[in-house]
Design an enzyme around this catalytic site. Structure first.
Site, PDB file in Angstrom:
ATOM      1  N   LYS A 118      -5.740 -62.654  17.372  1.00 31.25           N
ATOM      2  CA  LYS A 118      -6.070 -61.224  17.270  1.00 31.25           C
ATOM      3  C   LYS A 118      -4.820 -60.406  16.926  1.00 31.25           C
ATOM      4  O   LYS A 118      -3.692 -60.906  17.065  1.00 31.25           O
ATOM      5  CB  LYS A 118      -6.652 -60.750  18.614  1.00 31.25           C
ATOM      6  CG  LYS A 118      -5.642 -60.848  19.765  1.00 31.25           C
ATOM      7  CD  LYS A 118      -6.287 -60.628  21.128  1.00 31.25           C
ATOM      8  CE  LYS A 118      -5.243 -60.749  22.237  1.00 31.25           C
ATOM      9  NZ  LYS A 118      -5.861 -60.663  23.580  1.00 31.25           N
ATOM     10  N   ARG A 150     -12.027 -55.094  33.848  1.00 34.84           N
ATOM     11  CA  ARG A 150     -11.908 -54.604  32.475  1.00 34.84           C
ATOM     12  C   ARG A 150     -13.249 -54.921  31.819  1.00 34.84           C
ATOM     13  O   ARG A 150     -14.275 -54.473  32.322  1.00 34.84           O
ATOM     14  CB  ARG A 150     -10.701 -55.286  31.809  1.00 34.84           C
ATOM     15  CG  ARG A 150     -10.114 -54.537  30.644  1.00 34.84           C
ATOM     16  CD  ARG A 150      -8.879 -55.212  30.074  1.00 34.84           C
ATOM     17  NE  ARG A 150      -9.160 -56.509  29.465  1.00 34.84           N
ATOM     18  CZ  ARG A 150      -8.270 -57.284  28.860  1.00 34.84           C
ATOM     19  NH1 ARG A 150      -7.003 -56.908  28.805  1.00 34.84           N
ATOM     20  NH2 ARG A 150      -8.611 -58.426  28.333  1.00 34.84           N
ATOM     21  N   HIS A 172     -11.435 -63.822  32.476  1.00 32.41           N
ATOM     22  CA  HIS A 172     -10.030 -63.589  32.090  1.00 32.41           C
ATOM     23  C   HIS A 172      -9.225 -63.166  33.324  1.00 32.41           C
ATOM     24  O   HIS A 172      -9.695 -62.373  34.128  1.00 32.41           O
ATOM     25  CB  HIS A 172     -10.010 -62.482  31.023  1.00 32.41           C
ATOM     26  CG  HIS A 172      -8.704 -62.314  30.303  1.00 32.41           C
ATOM     27  ND1 HIS A 172      -8.016 -63.362  29.728  1.00 32.41           N
ATOM     28  CD2 HIS A 172      -7.973 -61.206  30.026  1.00 32.41           C
ATOM     29  CE1 HIS A 172      -6.914 -62.896  29.140  1.00 32.41           C
ATOM     30  NE2 HIS A 172      -6.870 -61.594  29.307  1.00 32.41           N
ATOM     31  N   ARG A 208      -7.522 -70.550  26.207  1.00 32.33           N
ATOM     32  CA  ARG A 208      -7.340 -69.550  25.135  1.00 32.33           C
ATOM     33  C   ARG A 208      -5.861 -69.186  25.078  1.00 32.33           C
ATOM     34  O   ARG A 208      -5.391 -68.337  25.833  1.00 32.33           O
ATOM     35  CB  ARG A 208      -8.165 -68.294  25.435  1.00 32.33           C
ATOM     36  CG  ARG A 208      -9.660 -68.537  25.640  1.00 32.33           C
ATOM     37  CD  ARG A 208     -10.418 -67.228  25.813  1.00 32.33           C
ATOM     38  NE  ARG A 208      -9.875 -66.405  26.891  1.00 32.33           N
ATOM     39  CZ  ARG A 208     -10.270 -66.454  28.158  1.00 32.33           C
ATOM     40  NH1 ARG A 208     -11.225 -67.276  28.540  1.00 32.33           N
ATOM     41  NH2 ARG A 208      -9.704 -65.674  29.051  1.00 32.33           N
ATOM     42  N   TYR A 223      20.819 -39.223  15.773  1.00 32.34           N
ATOM     43  CA  TYR A 223      20.249 -37.969  16.272  1.00 32.34           C
ATOM     44  C   TYR A 223      20.607 -37.710  17.735  1.00 32.34           C
ATOM     45  O   TYR A 223      20.504 -38.598  18.576  1.00 32.34           O
ATOM     46  CB  TYR A 223      18.725 -38.009  16.161  1.00 32.34           C
ATOM     47  CG  TYR A 223      18.199 -37.955  14.748  1.00 32.34           C
ATOM     48  CD1 TYR A 223      18.661 -37.010  13.844  1.00 32.34           C
ATOM     49  CD2 TYR A 223      17.222 -38.852  14.340  1.00 32.34           C
ATOM     50  CE1 TYR A 223      18.140 -36.972  12.546  1.00 32.34           C
ATOM     51  CE2 TYR A 223      16.703 -38.814  13.049  1.00 32.34           C
ATOM     52  CZ  TYR A 223      17.166 -37.872  12.161  1.00 32.34           C
ATOM     53  OH  TYR A 223      16.665 -37.832  10.881  1.00 32.34           O
ATOM     54  N   CYS A 256      16.023 -44.267  14.433  1.00 30.06           N
ATOM     55  CA  CYS A 256      15.377 -43.261  13.583  1.00 30.06           C
ATOM     56  C   CYS A 256      14.116 -43.865  12.958  1.00 30.06           C
ATOM     57  O   CYS A 256      13.792 -45.019  13.191  1.00 30.06           O
ATOM     58  CB  CYS A 256      16.332 -42.815  12.474  1.00 30.06           C
ATOM     59  SG  CYS A 256      17.958 -42.337  13.084  1.00 30.06           S
ATOM     60  N   ASP A 266      13.570 -44.667   9.855  1.00 23.19           N
ATOM     61  CA  ASP A 266      13.836 -45.640   8.794  1.00 23.19           C
ATOM     62  C   ASP A 266      15.089 -46.480   9.019  1.00 23.19           C
ATOM     63  O   ASP A 266      15.371 -47.365   8.239  1.00 23.19           O
ATOM     64  CB  ASP A 266      14.053 -44.921   7.452  1.00 23.19           C
ATOM     65  CG  ASP A 266      13.119 -43.766   7.262  1.00 23.19           C
ATOM     66  OD1 ASP A 266      11.907 -43.999   7.385  1.00 23.19           O
ATOM     67  OD2 ASP A 266      13.595 -42.641   7.015  1.00 23.19           O
TER      68      ASP A 266
END
Ligand SMILES: *Cc1c(COP(=O)(O)O)cnc(C)c1O
Length: 372
Positions: free
Chosen positions: A36, A129, A161, A217, A261, A308, A310
């Site tokens: 997944k 869940r 699970h 699993r 920054y 940052c 990029d």
């Protein structure tokens, strides 16, 4: 020439890990490789192929769309998906011969009406869940059995699970194993004879033999990452993912210079910094600023200042590197480079999140052995 910044995934490592996990759980236990979320960031289709080559009996995904993408790529083996919403395209799931998981009577009816023939029932044994609530186990099992008797579908699995499998001494594990045994008994009493009963994820498969049942699993361990850091010991897993980039620029800065920054880091001495062309746009956590290291020129290099969108700055000290030189953000760790586990620890998260979030503009390249 390799791209300026990329995720390199070693499929030989994936195959090694799947084979190793098969050995650990032993014969008679089917292996599901969980692919997944784009194979935890490693690329779902190539990972699925490698897992099948290494003997994965099943592939596991969350959504029907993921399962359909596996079929579109030519996978013909058993595939289980386990997270649907009302109105899902169950007809497509049926046509693609998927095993779909139901959590309720309403889902069973919706699946049966759409022609789904193979359904697994997930029971909630304590995670709170997804899955059938304990009070509804009997009702759902009997409803599923009635649909079986009508010939509309078959219950191929009953499963659950863990909540705390990475902490094998947590009392929830024993409680969930006991609850799962109760669920299986109740399913049997309702007349269900599932082909596979399963409870264990990677950590359960490795650390709690009693949880293995018919199938395990395995997600994270298939990618070579430790499913229970500090507990598992060295299993011989090989991390499959390396994130690397070409150094974009190198320059000398003086003592007192603020970096990136907000100037959250100021150089105490003159130093050389390297500009790495990846940032949070590639999935590098912004919180990694001043907290993680990369590998360049044969040594670990601290990330200085904020990450940052990029780019990110690393500290090269007085070493001489050049634009174009290789920077490894994290990798298997064989040469001393940081690992996804190192990053996870520095960032108060888990290795799962580190590898799964990598993407954005990064290219992904699959190799077969030999690392990056
Ligand atoms: C993601 C997932 C797994 C795989 O867990 P790992 O800890 O990565 O082995 C197994 N089962 C279910 C239901 C999952 O959602």
């Amino acid at each position: 020439m390799p791209p300026r910044a990329e995720i390199v995934v070693d499929l030989a490592a994936i195959r090694h890990n799947v084979r190793l996990l098969r050995e650990i759980v032993g014969p008679g236990v089917a292996m599901m490789t969980v692919v997944k979320a784009d194979g935890y960031g490693h690329g779902m289709v190539p990972v699925a192929r490698a897992a099948r080559e290494a003997g994965a009996d099943w592939l596991g995904v969350a959504t029907i769309d993921e399962a359909l993408a596996l079929r579109a790529a030519g996978d013909t083996g058993r595939v289980l998906c386990w997270l649907t919403v009302p109105g899902e395209d169950y007809a497509a799931a049926a046509a693609a011969d998927l095993d779909v998981t139901a959590y309720s009577v309403a889902e069973l009816d919706e699946m049966a009406a759409a022609g789904v023939t193979r359904v697994q029932l997930k029971v909630d044994t304590g995670l709170s869940r997804g899955g059938v609530a304990r009070a509804d186990w009997g009702t759902v099992f009997e409803h599923a059995r009635a649909l079986e008797l009508r010939g509309s579908l078959r219950v191929t699995g009953v499963w659950s699970h863990f909540a705390a499998s990475d902490d094998p001494d947590h009392p929830a594990n024993t409680a969930q194993e006991a609850a799962f045994a109760d669920a299986l008994e109740l399913a049997g009493a309702a007349g269900l004879e599932p082909e596979v009963r399963h409870l264990a994820n990677s950590a359960g498969a490795v650390l709690r033999p009693a949880s293995r049942h018919d199938l395990v699993r395995c997600g994270i361990a298939s990618y070579g990452l430790d499913p229970a850091p500090g507990v598992t010991g060295d299993l011989g897993l090989r991390p499959a993912m390396t994130v690397r980039a070409d150094l974009a620029m190198v320059k000398r800065i003086h003592a007192g210079a603020g970096v990136s920054y907000g100037h959250t880091w100021t150089a105490p001495d003159d130093t050389t910094v390297g500009l790495v062309p990846v940032g949070y746009g590639e999935g590098i956590p912004r919180a990694a600023g001043n907290r993680v290291e990369a590998w360049a020129g044969g040594a670990r290099r601290p990330v200085r200042g904020r990450v940052c969108m990029d780019q990110v700055v690393i500290d090269l000290g007085d070493d001489v590197l050049a634009p174009g030189d290789d920077v490894v953000l994290f990798g298997p760790g064989d040469d001393g480079e940081p690992t996804a586990q190192d990053w996870a620890e520095a960032l108060d998260t888990i290795n799962y999140e580190i590898v799964t979030r990598m993407g954005g503009r990064l290219a992904r390249r699959h190799v077969d052995g030999g690392g990056a």
